[in-house]
Design an enzyme around this catalytic site. Structure first.
Site, short mmCIF file in Angstrom:
data_model
loop_
_atom_site.label_atom_id
_atom_site.label_comp_id
_atom_site.label_asym_id
_atom_site.label_seq_id
_atom_site.Cartn_x
_atom_site.Cartn_y
_atom_site.Cartn_z
N SER A 1 0.90 -1.17 0.00
CA SER A 1 0.22 0.03 0.11
C SER A 1 0.85 1.22 0.16
O SER A 1 0.51 2.38 -0.42
CB SER A 1 -1.03 -0.05 1.08
OG SER A 1 -0.24 -0.28 2.64
N ASP B 1 5.71 -7.12 2.45
CA ASP B 1 4.69 -7.50 1.09
C ASP B 1 5.72 -7.73 0.05
O ASP B 1 6.60 -6.96 -0.24
CB ASP B 1 3.84 -6.20 0.76
CG ASP B 1 2.41 -6.80 1.27
OD1 ASP B 1 2.13 -7.85 1.48
OD2 ASP B 1 1.68 -5.83 1.31
N LYS C 1 4.82 -11.37 3.23
CA LYS C 1 3.49 -11.59 2.83
C LYS C 1 3.20 -11.66 1.27
O LYS C 1 3.76 -10.82 0.70
CB LYS C 1 2.58 -10.59 3.60
CG LYS C 1 1.13 -10.74 3.09
CD LYS C 1 0.34 -9.69 4.11
CE LYS C 1 -0.01 -8.43 3.58
NZ LYS C 1 -0.62 -8.10 2.18
N GLU D 1 0.02 -12.45 -1.88
CA GLU D 1 -1.46 -12.41 -2.12
C GLU D 1 -1.71 -13.57 -2.66
O GLU D 1 -0.95 -14.13 -3.58
CB GLU D 1 -1.74 -11.36 -2.67
CG GLU D 1 -1.90 -9.91 -2.15
CD GLU D 1 -2.22 -8.66 -2.81
OE1 GLU D 1 -2.74 -8.88 -3.64
OE2 GLU D 1 -2.13 -7.71 -2.38
N GLU E 1 -8.71 -9.93 3.90
CA GLU E 1 -9.32 -8.45 3.40
C GLU E 1 -10.79 -8.57 2.80
O GLU E 1 -11.02 -9.01 1.79
CB GLU E 1 -8.37 -8.03 2.26
CG GLU E 1 -8.71 -6.45 2.01
CD GLU E 1 -7.47 -5.44 1.47
OE1 GLU E 1 -6.42 -6.08 1.38
OE2 GLU E 1 -7.69 -4.44 0.96
O1 KIV Z 1 -0.63 -3.42 1.67
C1 KIV Z 1 -1.00 -3.49 2.58
O2 KIV Z 1 -0.96 -2.31 3.34
C2 KIV Z 1 -1.80 -4.48 3.03
C3 KIV Z 1 -2.69 -4.44 4.20
C4 KIV Z 1 -3.64 -3.50 4.49
C5 KIV Z 1 -3.14 -5.96 4.50
O3 KIV Z 1 -1.60 -5.39 2.19
#
Ligand code: KIV
Length: 279
Positions: A50, A88, A118, A120, A186
């Site tokens: 994000s 991420d 993390k 997806e 989410e």
């Molecule tokens: O990119 C992000 O901030 C996220 C979260 C909001 C779960 O994946």
């Protein structure tokens, strides 16, 4: 640091073991100062992709690169002494093959010091998650609305109503089976998120998924109210820092234009005041 030190950072097995106990507190962080604030109160600091939208003004997360994640990941790791940092994997860095995912996950961990990544995707990413976890890469999975798939999903919609519910449940079970230590849900309807949480042995972390999850995550700039125009339903604004910043900048601009800033107390005199005789 000893294994029993109270300052030992949180690690993936600690998060896994929190299933069914106190709710996990997670916020995003992208910089060292924010990471310090998050570290004081949260279990996990998530360097979310994000950051592409929040910090870099991109229209979606699709333009986020490995280099951006490494730069921000390093600065968050520097700010955290206790909270676990999760980074991420950006769009395009893991979907092609388990080997590509391993190469990039290892790079994220080695170059930032973060102990987990993390990514997806549900059942279709299970092989990749298994490949990573068997090779020392702890994975937080992310199912339901997966923003990197915004173009195939057709927008940032709730995922899991009606016919979709079973698929989201199967996705969550598949990532658990593959070895993920936790999973973000989410924009999943709250009833379904509660059922998934009950069905899984690993913690669920909800964002727009109701109170029945094992933990909650929000984008820090959203919950601090740093955006004045962006107000999704699932974000509670705990502060209005955007409005406070706007007012402060407006006052500064007015004072500079009126020549009332800087005042004498913000300026340096030409001569220092003479020191008095020593008594
Ligand atoms: O990119 C992000 O901030 C996220 C979260 C909001 C779960 O994946």
């Amino acid at each position: 640091m000893s294994a029993t030190s109270p300052l030992r950072p949180v690690l993936p097995p600690d998060i896994r073991a929190r299933k069914g106990s106190a709710p996990l507190v997670v916020l995003t962080a992208y910089t060292t100062p924010m990471a310090r604030l998050v570290d004081a109160h949260c279990d996990i600091a998530l360097v979310g992709d994000s950051l592409g939208m929040v910090l870099h003004g991109l229209p979606s997360t699709l333009g986020v690169t490995m280099e951006m994640m490494i730069l921000h990941g390093r600065s968050v790791v520097r700010g955290c002494g206790k909270a676990m940092v999760v980074i991420d994997m950006p769009f395009g860095s893991y979907e092609e093959s388990p080997e590509q995912a391993y190469r990039n996950a290892a790079r994220l961990m080695a170059e930032t010091g973060a102990p987990a990544v993390k990514l997806e995707g549900g059942a279709h990413m299970a092989d990749t998650i298994a490949f990573l976890t068997k090779r020392g890469v702890p994975v937080m999975a992310h199912v339901g609305l997966t923003p990197q798939a915004v173009n195939t999903l057709g927008g940032y919609k709730v995922v899991g109503r009606d016919d979709e519910a079973d698929r989201v449940m199967q996705d969550a079970l598949a990532v658990q089976e593959a070895g993920a230590f936790s999973v973000v849900l989410e924009k999943v309807p709250m009833g379904l998120a509660g059922r998934i949480t009950k069905a899984l042995d690993i913690p669920t972390i909800g964002i727009g998924a109701g109170v029945g999850c094992d933990g909650q995550v929000l984008v820090i700039d959203d919950m601090l109210g740093l955006f004045t125009e962006f107000r999704p339903k699932f974000v509670k604004r705990y502060a209005e820092l955007g409005r406070t910043a706007d007012e402060a900048i407006a006052t500064y601009a007015a004072e500079v234009r009126a020549c009332t800033f800087p005042a004498d107390e913000h300026s340096f005199p030409d001569q220092l005041p003479a020191k008095g005789p020593k008594s």
